[in-house]
Motif scaffolding. Structure first.
Motif, PDB file in Angstrom:
ATOM      1  N   MET A 144       0.763  -1.297  -0.019  1.00 26.35           N
ATOM      2  CA  MET A 144       0.085   0.050   0.035  1.00 26.35           C
ATOM      3  C   MET A 144       0.878   1.209  -0.340  1.00 26.35           C
ATOM      4  N   VAL A 145       2.337   1.066   0.027  1.00 27.89           N
ATOM      5  CA  VAL A 145       2.898   2.222  -0.153  1.00 27.89           C
ATOM      6  C   VAL A 145       3.330   2.062  -1.753  1.00 27.89           C
ATOM      7  N   VAL A 146       2.775   3.094  -2.657  1.00 29.04           N
ATOM      8  CA  VAL A 146       2.578   2.650  -3.922  1.00 29.04           C
ATOM      9  C   VAL A 146       3.163   3.466  -5.033  1.00 29.04           C
ATOM     10  N   ILE A 147       4.148   4.689  -4.194  1.00 34.14           N
ATOM     11  CA  ILE A 147       4.671   5.235  -5.316  1.00 34.14           C
ATOM     12  C   ILE A 147       6.017   5.916  -4.806  1.00 34.14           C
ATOM     13  N   VAL A 148       7.092   6.131  -5.483  1.00 29.63           N
ATOM     14  CA  VAL A 148       8.348   6.741  -4.821  1.00 29.63           C
ATOM     15  C   VAL A 148       8.708   7.809  -6.030  1.00 29.63           C
ATOM     16  N   TYR A 149       8.670   9.009  -5.459  1.00 30.53           N
ATOM     17  CA  TYR A 149       9.001  10.010  -6.412  1.00 30.53           C
ATOM     18  C   TYR A 149      10.296  10.357  -6.412  1.00 30.53           C
ATOM     19  N   GLY A 150      10.786  11.406  -7.419  1.00 27.71           N
ATOM     20  CA  GLY A 150      11.942  11.721  -7.989  1.00 27.71           C
ATOM     21  C   GLY A 150      13.167  12.063  -6.898  1.00 27.71           C
ATOM     22  N   TRP A 151      14.301  11.506  -7.031  1.00 29.45           N
ATOM     23  CA  TRP A 151      15.348  11.725  -5.921  1.00 29.45           C
ATOM     24  C   TRP A 151      15.016  11.312  -4.656  1.00 29.45           C
ATOM     25  N   ALA A 152      14.138  10.406  -4.400  1.00 31.02           N
ATOM     26  CA  ALA A 152      13.492   9.854  -3.270  1.00 31.02           C
ATOM     27  C   ALA A 152      14.753   9.185  -2.182  1.00 31.02           C
ATOM     28  N   PHE A 153      15.729   8.655  -2.954  1.00 30.70           N
ATOM     29  CA  PHE A 153      16.677   7.872  -2.239  1.00 30.70           C
ATOM     30  C   PHE A 153      18.220   8.193  -2.858  1.00 30.70           C
ATOM     31  N   ALA A 154      18.101   9.123  -3.593  1.00 29.68           N
ATOM     32  CA  ALA A 154      19.379   9.677  -4.288  1.00 29.68           C
ATOM     33  C   ALA A 154      20.292  10.059  -3.380  1.00 29.68           C
ATOM     34  N   LYS A 155      21.726   9.607  -3.697  1.00 30.80           N
ATOM     35  CA  LYS A 155      22.898   9.912  -3.145  1.00 30.80           C
ATOM     36  C   LYS A 155      22.936   9.156  -1.910  1.00 30.80           C
ATOM     37  N   SER A 156      21.992   8.129  -1.520  1.00 25.97           N
ATOM     38  CA  SER A 156      22.193   7.529  -0.209  1.00 25.97           C
ATOM     39  C   SER A 156      22.986   6.382  -0.251  1.00 25.97           C
TER      40      SER A 156
END
Length: 220
Positions: A144-156
């Protein structure tokens, strides 16, 4: 509804050093207006042009949420491990992330739950939600967590992701940019992670987003 703030500023050079605006792309912070705090996510800070020889123009684009549109709460990290703890997050119109001042607390393995410790519903990960969380090693996306937007985990620092087997998660093509610990893969055709997910950008992602808003009542 959240809204976009765009402003330009002129900054003077000093010798060979070009100063930058105080904000950086990906910053997430609280800002007070008339005694009420608002959540701000800096979507872009970029150089535009030289106004004249030693003065440069920069443009900053910010997404702002009003006080009633976001909640500060906590979610667990390192579940079932000796390092298990709670980390502070914001949930803005169903989208979760961590304020820049708290990003160093995101250390280890993180599950993005469908409910926070305070029973706030999470439907997705905000743009730049966990950007530059360099101590983050693994992310699991709950059903039910259905979307991950831009740069959400970038540079991690993530080295692995796990998606659920129930609902396909729509992941923006920039969500995993500059994650050096991840294996190299073709984001449109390779599927190195377990679970159901699709990665895309542009108009295709926008269409997905519109469909998910209607289906899951996710407010953009």
């Amino acid at each position: 509804m959240s809204h976009i703030i765009t402003y330009t500023e002129e900054i003077e050079e000093h010798g060979f050093c070009q100063e930058r605006p105080t904000l950086n792309t990906g910053d997430k912070y609280l800002y007070e207006v008339n005694g009420k705090k608002r959540l701000r996510i800096v979507l872009s800070v970029h150089f535009d042009k030289y106004v004249w020889e030693d003065v440069a123009q920069w443009t900053t684009i910010i997404k702002e949420y009003f006080e009633e549109e976001y909640t500060l709460c906590t979610i667990p990290i390192n579940n079932g491990r000796p390092q298990q703890t709670e980390i502070p997050v914001f949930v803005a119109n169903g989208l979760a992330g961590v304020l820049s001042c708290n990003k160093d607390l995101v250390c280890g393995e993180l599950v993005i739950p469908s409910k926070t410790t305070g029973n706030v519903t999470i439907k997705g990960v905000a743009a730049f939600g966990f950007y530059d969380c360099q101590q983050l090693t693994k992310v699991t996306i709950s059903p039910m967590v259905v979307i991950v937007y831009g740069w959400a985990f970038a540079k991690s620092g993530i080295k692995d992701m796990v998606f659920n087997e129930e609902v396909a998660v729509m992941v923006h093509i920039t969500a995993l940019n500059d994650c050096d610990g991840l294996p190299k893969f073709d984001r449109l055709f390779d599927f190195p992670f377990s679970g159901k997910y699709l990665i895309h950008g542009g108009e295709i992602f926008k269409k997905w987003e519109e469909d998910l808003i209607r289906t899951h009542f996710l407010v953009p």
